[in-house]
Scaffold this motif. Structure first.
Motif, PDB file in Angstrom:
ATOM      1  N   LEU A   1      39.576  50.051  41.386  1.00 48.84           N
ATOM      2  CA  LEU A   1      40.036  51.442  41.228  1.00 48.84           C
ATOM      3  C   LEU A   1      39.477  52.137  42.569  1.00 48.84           C
ATOM      4  O   LEU A   1      40.009  52.979  43.011  1.00 48.84           O
ATOM      5  CB  LEU A   1      39.499  52.292  40.173  1.00 48.84           C
ATOM      6  CG  LEU A   1      40.455  51.949  38.854  1.00 48.84           C
ATOM      7  CD1 LEU A   1      39.932  52.679  37.439  1.00 48.84           C
ATOM      8  CD2 LEU A   1      42.027  52.204  38.885  1.00 48.84           C
ATOM      9  N   VAL A   2      38.120  51.878  42.663  1.00 47.02           N
ATOM     10  CA  VAL A   2      37.548  52.719  43.832  1.00 47.02           C
ATOM     11  C   VAL A   2      38.160  52.174  45.175  1.00 47.02           C
ATOM     12  O   VAL A   2      38.442  52.947  46.202  1.00 47.02           O
ATOM     13  CB  VAL A   2      35.881  52.398  43.920  1.00 47.02           C
ATOM     14  CG1 VAL A   2      35.126  52.877  45.177  1.00 47.02           C
ATOM     15  CG2 VAL A   2      35.115  53.082  42.764  1.00 47.02           C
TER      16      VAL A   2
ATOM     17  N   ILE B   1      35.395  37.742  42.637  1.00 47.33           N
ATOM     18  CA  ILE B   1      36.132  38.647  41.811  1.00 47.33           C
ATOM     19  C   ILE B   1      35.345  39.788  41.712  1.00 47.33           C
ATOM     20  O   ILE B   1      34.151  40.175  41.904  1.00 47.33           O
ATOM     21  CB  ILE B   1      35.475  37.760  40.276  1.00 47.33           C
ATOM     22  CG1 ILE B   1      36.293  36.424  40.289  1.00 47.33           C
ATOM     23  CG2 ILE B   1      35.899  38.653  39.198  1.00 47.33           C
ATOM     24  CD1 ILE B   1      35.934  35.483  39.141  1.00 47.33           C
ATOM     25  N   LYS B   2      36.260  40.875  41.472  1.00 51.44           N
ATOM     26  CA  LYS B   2      35.936  42.333  41.316  1.00 51.44           C
ATOM     27  C   LYS B   2      36.261  42.837  40.095  1.00 51.44           C
ATOM     28  O   LYS B   2      37.093  42.560  39.185  1.00 51.44           O
ATOM     29  CB  LYS B   2      36.687  43.072  42.371  1.00 51.44           C
ATOM     30  CG  LYS B   2      36.392  42.750  43.758  1.00 51.44           C
ATOM     31  CD  LYS B   2      36.803  43.667  44.969  1.00 51.44           C
ATOM     32  CE  LYS B   2      36.522  43.163  46.205  1.00 51.44           C
ATOM     33  NZ  LYS B   2      35.293  43.642  46.682  1.00 51.44           N
ATOM     34  N   THR B   3      35.423  43.810  39.506  1.00 54.27           N
ATOM     35  CA  THR B   3      35.577  44.508  38.417  1.00 54.27           C
ATOM     36  C   THR B   3      36.613  45.551  38.522  1.00 54.27           C
ATOM     37  O   THR B   3      36.940  45.985  39.376  1.00 54.27           O
ATOM     38  CB  THR B   3      34.356  45.614  37.887  1.00 54.27           C
ATOM     39  OG1 THR B   3      34.209  46.482  38.830  1.00 54.27           O
ATOM     40  CG2 THR B   3      33.258  44.529  37.778  1.00 54.27           C
TER      41      THR B   3
END
Length: 106
Positions: A10-11, A3-5
């Motif tokens: 965006l990065v 899971i990524k924020t």
């Protein structure tokens, strides 16, 4: 599954803050939000005075479908904003764009 924020995504897919790609993306997002706010202001004003989209369209000289596009934040131009608010009976118009400030249209 990892899971990524939102920030990490965006990065990864757009780029770091300060890169040309990220700056362009962020500007596009800001513009979309501003257009949505303007469309929402037109919609709320129309509803407040009891007009249907059809009635506003007739006063603006456009079809109901065009009013729908305007209210959803698409087809927003300076001349469209002026025509909409004049059709709604505004003698003067100032848009409140939240933290971006207020804009006097005429």
């Amino acid at each position: 599954m990892e899971i990524k924020t939102h920030k990490e995504m965006l990065v990864k897919y757009i780029g770091e803050v300060g890169t040309p790609e990220r700056d362009a993306f962020d500007a596009q997002v800001r513009a979309g939000v501003e257009e949505y706010r303007i469309g929402e202001a037109i919609k709320q004003t129309r509803k407040k005075i009891g007009f249907t989209q059809q009635q506003l369209g007739e006063r603006m000289g456009v079809k109901r479908a065009e009013v729908s596009k305007i209210e959803s934040g698409r087809s927003i131009t300076y001349s469209t904003i002026m025509r909409a608010f004049k059709a709604l009976g505004a003698e003067t118009a100032t848009l409140d764009l939240g933290r971006l400030g207020r804009v006097a249209l005429w």
